[in-house]
Design an enzyme around this catalytic site. Sequence first.
Site, PDB file in Angstrom:
ATOM      1  CG  HIS A 134      -1.889   1.133   1.268  1.00 52.50           C
ATOM      2  ND1 HIS A 134      -3.228   0.968   1.004  1.00 52.50           N
ATOM      3  CD2 HIS A 134      -1.684   2.276   1.820  1.00 52.50           C
ATOM      4  CE1 HIS A 134      -3.771   2.107   1.384  1.00 52.50           C
ATOM      5  NE2 HIS A 134      -2.731   3.053   1.830  1.00 52.50           N
ATOM      6  CD  GLU A 135       1.554   3.676   3.530  1.00 51.50           C
ATOM      7  OE1 GLU A 135       1.767   4.712   2.830  1.00 51.50           O
ATOM      8  OE2 GLU A 135       0.428   3.596   4.538  1.00 51.50           O
ATOM      9  CG  HIS A 193       0.382   6.262  -0.663  1.00 55.40           C
ATOM     10  ND1 HIS A 193      -0.855   6.761  -1.515  1.00 55.40           N
ATOM     11  CD2 HIS A 193      -0.386   5.777   0.291  1.00 55.40           C
ATOM     12  CE1 HIS A 193      -2.029   6.552  -0.943  1.00 55.40           C
ATOM     13  NE2 HIS A 193      -1.581   5.573   0.342  1.00 55.40           N
ATOM     14  CG  HIS A 238       0.849   8.751  -7.130  1.00 56.22           C
ATOM     15  ND1 HIS A 238      -0.489   8.792  -6.665  1.00 56.22           N
ATOM     16  CD2 HIS A 238       0.842   9.499  -8.261  1.00 56.22           C
ATOM     17  CE1 HIS A 238      -1.377   9.908  -7.277  1.00 56.22           C
ATOM     18  NE2 HIS A 238      -0.604  10.315  -8.063  1.00 56.22           N
TER      19      HIS A 238
END
Length: 595
Positions: A388-389, A392, A395
């Site tokens: 998940h992290e 980010h 991105h």
Amino acid sequence: MTTYTTRKEVPIHEQWNLKDIYADEKQWENDLHLIEKISTELKGFDGKITDGKSLYQYLKQSEELSFVFNKIYAYAMLNVDVDTRETKSQVLLDRAKQLSVKVSASTSFFMPFLLSLKEETLKTYIKEEEGLKYFEEDLLESFRYKAHVLSKEQEEVLSQLGEALSVPSHTYGMINNADIKFGEVTVESGEKIELTRGLYSKLIEDEDREKRREAYKAYYQPYVQLKNSIAATLSAAIKNNVTLSKIRQYPSALEKGLFGDKVPREVYENLIQTTKNNIASLHRYNQIRKEKLGLEELRQYDMSVPLISGVKQVIPYEEAYKTMCRALAPLGDDYLSILNEFKDARYIDVRETPGKRSGAYNLGVYGVHPYILLNHQDDLDSLFTLVHECGHGVHSKLSSQHQPQITAGYSIFVAEVASTVNEVLLINYLLNTEKDANIRKHLVNHFIDQYKGTFFTQVMFAEFEKKTHEMAENGHPLNVEVFNQTYEALFREYNGEEIVFDDEVKYGWSRIPHFYRPFYVYKYATGFASAIHLATKILEGDEETLHSYLDFLKSGSSDYPLELLKKTGVDLTTPLPIENSLKKFSELVEEFSTL
């Protein structure tokens, strides 16, 4: 599981390298003085911006200030987060916060000045100064707010009221984080101890139903006791928001909340309505949960316990990283090389140590690189958190590489897309490679529960916000009774008839901090639905979607969120992405029921 009693024990390659921001504290000090100097210079522009050249000089210096200040603040914050007990780091962060107040004061004149200009005057300035082309979109975006900006005197009054208007949120924060004392629970030894949030999250998943019930009652006890105080803070927060929306001449508080991202009201309403039209699969899942747990009555404290017992996977960090890279292979070699860089160049702080900030996050530092905080526990949840992290993080990295500073940051509306696409690719990989039937069931169950929390619960919260704000707009009183009735009715509608209600259920509204940041939670649900749509297409081998998705990761805030998503084929102004996402949920429930 690897545990460390001090930070010194953690291998260096599993710690952040903060020297990438500043080689030493002396450099940090130098930049702090530089910011103080630029702040003073910016204040000197007040009343002196009279043409394109002076406007450009102000904006150029302001951007330089922003670039350096972000590094100052990030360095101080990251130092604190690795050990919150360290006084020296706290002092750095306090100084950065004080500096931030000074910066705000020295630049507060600019927005009222800009909006006092006629649009033709601004366009003339842009024509006469070549450098202003870079700032043009940002300047014209500010003009979108012109209808909602008051006179200089009125704005001054509002800014002076700022602290008073934030009292409900601040008071709730103090109640919820500092003052609340939970009830007691029984531990293995038979003694009673006071419940903590961390202990609650473990006990509410315990296979022993009596432990779950006891934890549930102890957790809700202070919220029920403080119901009138919390109702007063929430009521005041909602009324403040409604009053500000009227003063600033927005059609409603909801439209004020959606204005920044340029999201039409229909997107919000369509999310709620489409979810409710397709709620049957969630009711079906609750039915399966009741049967699987062998219960005569399903209660709220039965909703978080994993349905597959005896599955405890140990996944060391090194193995988790390799699994992540294999799972994200569909995103291509360039994506994987960035993930390898994250690990090799120490962008990730991996281990839980005494004093370290809990949870996980990604912080993009423009001009440096992302920093990811983990508290890795060698289990399945930690694998999902890592994936998940890193979503980010990539991105942030790609947006910073491909966008100028002014458009490198991305809005929260699109942030959850990158992280959730990764999670969908991970669950798909694990299900395709896992042979053990019990672990497969556990994985599907894990993803369904995550779906429920990130999508359905957030949509229910979004509807609660909409209803309570509309009541305030219509002069309807807001109190414990009204909040209870509204929350209970929505909870029943979303969760179905299977659940037998304990009295505590209707007080669910009292423990949600997000309600003090109005019309925010719906973004979790739209981000999740968008990600499901994209990941499904990528897994089907749709090359066009893959390329447009990678372009999306490079686009920062170069366009409004809805427009950025449209370029990937996700159009949230139609029900389709929400319907597709709910179809996927229905398939998962079906798969779980047949496994």
